[in-house]
Structure formats: C-alpha cells, structure tokens
Enzyme design. Structure first.
Site, mmCIF file in Angstrom:
data_model
loop_
_atom_site.group_PDB
_atom_site.id
_atom_site.type_symbol
_atom_site.label_atom_id
_atom_site.label_comp_id
_atom_site.label_asym_id
_atom_site.label_seq_id
_atom_site.Cartn_x
_atom_site.Cartn_y
_atom_site.Cartn_z
ATOM 1 N NE ARG A 18 -2.029 -2.238 3.214
ATOM 2 C CZ ARG A 18 -2.422 -2.685 4.406
ATOM 3 N NH1 ARG A 18 -3.570 -2.277 4.906
ATOM 4 N NH2 ARG A 18 -1.672 -3.519 5.102
ATOM 5 N NE ARG A 323 26.042 20.433 1.321
ATOM 6 C CZ ARG A 323 26.926 20.349 0.320
ATOM 7 N NH1 ARG A 323 27.394 21.439 -0.246
ATOM 8 N NH2 ARG A 323 27.347 19.177 -0.090
HETATM 9 C C1 UD1 Z 1 -2.468 -5.742 11.156
HETATM 10 C C2 UD1 Z 1 -3.432 -6.645 11.927
HETATM 11 C C3 UD1 Z 1 -4.598 -5.812 12.398
HETATM 12 C C4 UD1 Z 1 -4.111 -4.682 13.277
HETATM 13 C C5 UD1 Z 1 -3.058 -3.852 12.552
HETATM 14 C C6 UD1 Z 1 -2.400 -2.894 13.529
HETATM 15 C C7 UD1 Z 1 -3.152 -8.910 11.096
HETATM 16 C C8 UD1 Z 1 -3.708 -9.976 10.217
HETATM 17 N N1 UD1 Z 1 -3.844 -7.748 11.107
HETATM 18 O O1 UD1 Z 1 -3.098 -5.291 9.986
HETATM 19 O O2 UD1 Z 1 -5.498 -6.601 13.154
HETATM 20 O O3 UD1 Z 1 -5.184 -3.866 13.708
HETATM 21 O O4 UD1 Z 1 -2.045 -4.677 11.990
HETATM 22 O O5 UD1 Z 1 -1.529 -2.015 12.878
HETATM 23 O O6 UD1 Z 1 -2.148 -9.133 11.761
HETATM 24 N N2 UD1 Z 1 4.295 -8.763 8.114
HETATM 25 C C9 UD1 Z 1 5.247 -9.757 8.068
HETATM 26 N N3 UD1 Z 1 5.017 -10.854 7.274
HETATM 27 C C10 UD1 Z 1 3.882 -11.003 6.564
HETATM 28 C C11 UD1 Z 1 2.910 -9.982 6.619
HETATM 29 C C12 UD1 Z 1 3.142 -8.870 7.402
HETATM 30 O O7 UD1 Z 1 6.293 -9.664 8.716
HETATM 31 O O8 UD1 Z 1 3.762 -12.021 5.881
HETATM 32 C C13 UD1 Z 1 4.553 -7.563 8.948
HETATM 33 C C14 UD1 Z 1 4.498 -6.263 8.170
HETATM 34 O O9 UD1 Z 1 5.787 -5.917 7.679
HETATM 35 C C15 UD1 Z 1 4.005 -5.257 9.207
HETATM 36 C C16 UD1 Z 1 3.206 -6.124 10.174
HETATM 37 O O10 UD1 Z 1 3.547 -7.465 9.932
HETATM 38 O O11 UD1 Z 1 5.054 -4.630 9.893
HETATM 39 C C17 UD1 Z 1 1.694 -5.955 9.983
HETATM 40 O O12 UD1 Z 1 1.339 -6.242 8.646
HETATM 41 P P1 UD1 Z 1 0.345 -5.289 7.852
HETATM 42 O O13 UD1 Z 1 0.222 -5.815 6.472
HETATM 43 O O14 UD1 Z 1 0.733 -3.887 8.026
HETATM 44 O O15 UD1 Z 1 -1.014 -5.588 8.630
HETATM 45 P P2 UD1 Z 1 -2.277 -4.630 8.756
HETATM 46 O O16 UD1 Z 1 -3.111 -4.780 7.549
HETATM 47 O O17 UD1 Z 1 -1.850 -3.278 9.123
HETATM 48 MG MG MG Z 2 -0.019 -2.355 9.198
#
Ligand code: UD1
Ligand code: MG
Length: 451
Positions: A18, A323
């Site tokens: 995103r 700088r």
């Molecule tokens: C997630 C939560 C949501 C919460 C929100 C808070 C889940 C399924 N959802 O949503 O409930 O309210 O965060 O901010 O957990 N990541 C990995 N590996 C993966 C996928 C993601 O390490 O395979 C990491 C991402 O880099 C990130 C974090 O996990 O730092 C959260 O992932 P993100 O995709 O941002 O989840 P949200 O949609 O924000």
């Molecule tokens: Mg997130």
C-alpha cells in the site's frame, strides 16, 4: 516494575504494497529515522532477553538498521501468523540454552510511535492480572482497516476480527487492536502452530490466535492505550500523519527542555536533534539528522541544518544552510544565503552574506566578506582552504583551494587567491582599475551611432 523475562519479536517482512514504494515499508523515515529504528529505541530500555526481527528477502538494509538485534528472513511472506511462527522458532533456538522466558512481546514494525513508557505499562499490566494474551487496544478516530476487538460476554476479549472479515456489527466496533500483544510463552508456540489460512485474504493471521486461545478456555484481555502511539503505517497518508504526531512530540520535548520555538508548527526536527537551553528557533527552520545547537544560539528563519554543530551564542540565518561537517564554535555569525559544508568556523567568525565555505578551517574572529567562495572542487578532487585567526577576507573573494591565508592577513575585495597568503600580509589579486576622464560621453555617443 516488570520482573518477568520476555523475548520481543518484531514483524517487518511485509512487502508494504500500500506504500507503493521500492523501499521496504519499515525503512520509510519518520523524523529522519527509519520507522523500525524508532521501535527498537523504544524497546531497548526494557531489556528483552532476545529481540528477533522478521524481514523479507532482499531487506539487508533493514537488518543493518536493527543490528545488533537478530534478523530472520520470511520467504515468502504468508501473513503475520507465518512471520510470528518463523520468529518464535528463532527465539526458541536462541534462548534454549538460557532457560525459559515468561512472555513473548509481539510488535509490528509499522507501529513506530510507541513509547518505552507505554510498553512498560503493558508489561506491568500483565503483572497485575496475567492473561494468556494481553492485547494493546485503541480507539482510533477512524477504525478503517484495523482488527476489531470482540468482547467476551463475561469480560475480556473473545477474538480479533479483521476488517475484511467483519460483519457490519463487528465492523462498527470502535475498540481496535494496535499491533502489540504480550503472550504467555507457555501458550504461544502451540497457538501459533495451530493457525490456518481460512480467511478473506488467505493469509496466516496472527490475530486469529486470540480466538484459538479463548476456544481452549484461556483468558485474553485488552488494555486501552493511546491511539496516538499505536497507529499503524500502511499508506503514505498515514506516514504523513505519523510524521505530524512525531513532530509535535519532538517540538514539545524541545520546549519543555527550555528551547523557544517561536512558531513550533513550522519547525521540523529530527529524532536526534539536540537543542540546548535558551536556543531560539525562529519560524520555518528544518533540522536534518545529526544537529546539535549550543546554549543561547539563535537559528533564524528559513535555515536548513544537517549534520552540523552550532556553538553557544551563535546566530545562524536567516536563509542559511549548514551541511554535514559544519562546525560553528561559540558566537559565530552565519548569515543569509551562506552555505557551510565540512568546515570549522572558529569562535566569533562572521560570514554574514552570500558565501560558500566548504572543506575549510577558519580561525577565530576572522571576517568573511560578502560573496566569498572557497573553490574547493576542480571537477575531479576536493581541496582544503585554511584561514588563520583574525584575518579579513574582502567581499567577493574566490579562494582557489588548496590554499591558505595566514593569521591576521587582509585579502582585498574581488581577489582570486590562487596561492598561499602569508600571515599579516595584504593580498590584492584582481585587475587594476583604469580611469579615463571625460570618456563616458564619447562612449555614449558611439553607442547611439552618432559618431
Ligand atoms: C495488522 C493486523 C490488524 C491490526 C493492525 C495494527 C493482522 C492480520 N492484522 O493489519 O489486526 O489492527 O495490523 O496495525 O495481523 N508482516 C510480516 N510478514 C507477513 C505480513 C506482514 O512480517 O507475511 C509484517 C508487516 O511488515 C508489518 C506487520 O507485519 O510490519 C503488519 O502487517 P500489515 O500488512 O501492516 O497488517 P495490517 O493490515 O496493518
Ligand atoms: Mg499495518
């Protein structure tokens, strides 16, 4: 104070789709520092027994930023549950020789505004009334894509439902999960291994462990923490919101420490900006990384500073640019449209107008006239300019480096200095002026074509 031993896992492997960026999401800076570095700074005072950061493939720069924390690679990224599982295996391997931990603290790498005190509060809360899972709850202005915390009829939390999977009633829940949870170590391994991909996105959701835990009769609860610290960054717009929150926090801290910000909302600070007592910052000033300003100095409007040290009582700007490597000792004045790079200006030096001073040393009390330029670059290499104490460099001088001007010397205005000026000398290096009396009228007549 929390006495339990905990390991911290930080999930940062997501591709950050995103953000629409070539850079990993957690490397995007807030107040000049990658978001994940903020999180590690907040965590560090709580001394976790181990910290494991989950990164994606080709995220070596993230590994460098979080070092010495251990990183492991999740490839491919199959969701937050999958990332947590990978991290937990690393924690288990790492800590096996040292005995058990009590808790695992799970943090999301895209939640950079968390403060140490808030993390400590979560740990302390667990001491009060232990739960299998203690969740950081928040009530953001817009619940948007956050997971909703579904309350259990008898108190506590029943499960987290992701926005994409929520029924309209669940979607309307204001209490959201803030990407931070503390899980009893003795339960987490089994819970995480039991996750599946049975949801709207077909990913392993870490959030599903809450439902799994309550199904097993384990108690889960939430503690409500400030949304201003728990917002998650998924988009550029959220990045800008987080930047604004961080800036107001940094401005407030500067003012609390005795700095005057005349128009705080127009001053931009870095996480590492150090402003001493009685510094005055006028409107519209930007501090890049690595700036320290000494007591009582004044930074005037529209100045830009980066990697610079400004001594006590100095005056910088308006419209000055410092700088990296600029060192201004006490009471230096650097005025409008003056740029200083990799140069030390001794105490009381004045360079008040339209100059470039690069790769230089300028002795105390020396005056640099308007328009003076150090010609430090010949198109291939950089060279140094050394100017002694109490010298006077006339306006519009070009100092062609490598070159030195001795202490107390005077360089006449408009000079192009190509070799060293001895101490105490007067150097004049410009074409001599010729005056031709009365010739002005003749010139004008010729130009008008009358002669
Ligand atoms: C997630 C939560 C949501 C919460 C929100 C808070 C889940 C399924 N959802 O949503 O409930 O309210 O965060 O901010 O957990 N990541 C990995 N590996 C993966 C996928 C993601 O390490 O395979 C990491 C991402 O880099 C990130 C974090 O996990 O730092 C959260 O992932 P993100 O995709 O941002 O989840 P949200 O949609 O924000
Ligand atoms: Mg997130």
């Amino acid at each position: 104070m929390n006495q339990s031993r905990f390991a911290a896992i930080i999930l940062a492997a997501g591709s950050g789709t995103r953000m629409k960026s070539a850079m990993p999401k957690v490397m995007h800076p807030i107040a000049g520092q990658p978001m994940i570095a903020h999180l590690l700074d907040a965590l560090q005072p709580l001394t976790p027994a181990a910290t494991v950061v989950v990164v994606g493939p080709q995220m070596d720069d993230v590994a460098r930023v979080v070092a010495p924390a251990q990183t492991i690679v999740q490839d491919p990224p199959l969701g937050t549950g999958d990332a947590a599982r990978a991290a937990l295996r690393a924690v288990r391997d790492r800590l096996a020789p040292q005995g058990d931990i009590d808790e695992v603290l799970v943090l999301y790498g895209d939640t950079p505004l968390l403060r140490s005190a808030t993390l400590a509060r979560l740990l302390a809360e667990q001491e009060q009334g232990p739960a299998a899972i203690l969740l950081a709850g928040m009530r953001p202005a817009d619940s948007g894509p956050y997971g909703r915390l579904v309350s259990a009829p008898g108190g506590g939390i029943l499960r987290i439902v992701e926005a994409a999977d929520a029924t309209p009633e669940e979607y309307a829940i204001g209490l959201c999960w803030g990407g931070l949870m503390l899980i009893r170590a003795r339960h987490i391994f089994k819970l995480v291994e039991a996750l599946d991909r049975n949801n709207a996105k077909g990913e392993f959701y870490l959030t599903a462990i809450v439902g799994l835990a309550t199904n097993k009769g384990l108690r889960c609860r939430a503690v409500e923490l400030p949304a201003t610290e728990l917002i998650g960054i998924n988009t550029r717009a959220e990045l800008a919101e987080a930047e604004a929150l961080m800036q107001s926090r940094l401005r407030r801290a500067a003012m609390d420490a005795g700095v005057t910000l005349v128009a705080p909302e127009t001053v931009f600070l870095s996480a590492d900006t150090r402003l001493s007592r009685d510094v005055v910052v006028e409107p519209n000033v930007t501090f890049g990384c690595g700036v320290a300003v000494g007591e009582g100095a004044r930074i005037r409007s529209f100045s830009h500073l980066e990697g610079a040290a400004v001594g006590a009582g100095a005056i910088v700007g308006p419209f000055a640019r410092l700088r990296p490597g600029a060192v201004l000792e006490e009471e230096v004045h650097v005025g409008n449209f003056v740029e200083v790079k990799a140069a030390r200006l001794g105490a009381g030096v004045k360079a008040n107008h339209l100059s470039y001073i690069g790769d230089s040393e300028v002795g105390s009390r020396t005056n640099i006239g308007a328009g003076t330029i150090t010609c430090n670059y010949d198109g291939f290499n950089k060279f140094r300019t050394i100017i002694g104490e109490d010298a006077f460099i006339g306006s519009n001088t070009a100092l062609v480096a490598p070159v030195s001007v001795g202490a107390g010397a005077i360089v006449a205005a408009g000079s192009v200095i190509t070799h060293d000026v001895p101490a105490g000398a007067l150097s004049i290096a410009r074409g001599r002026q010729v005056d031709k009396p009365g010739r002005a009228a003749e010139v004008r007549a010729r130009k008008r074509g009358k002669v």
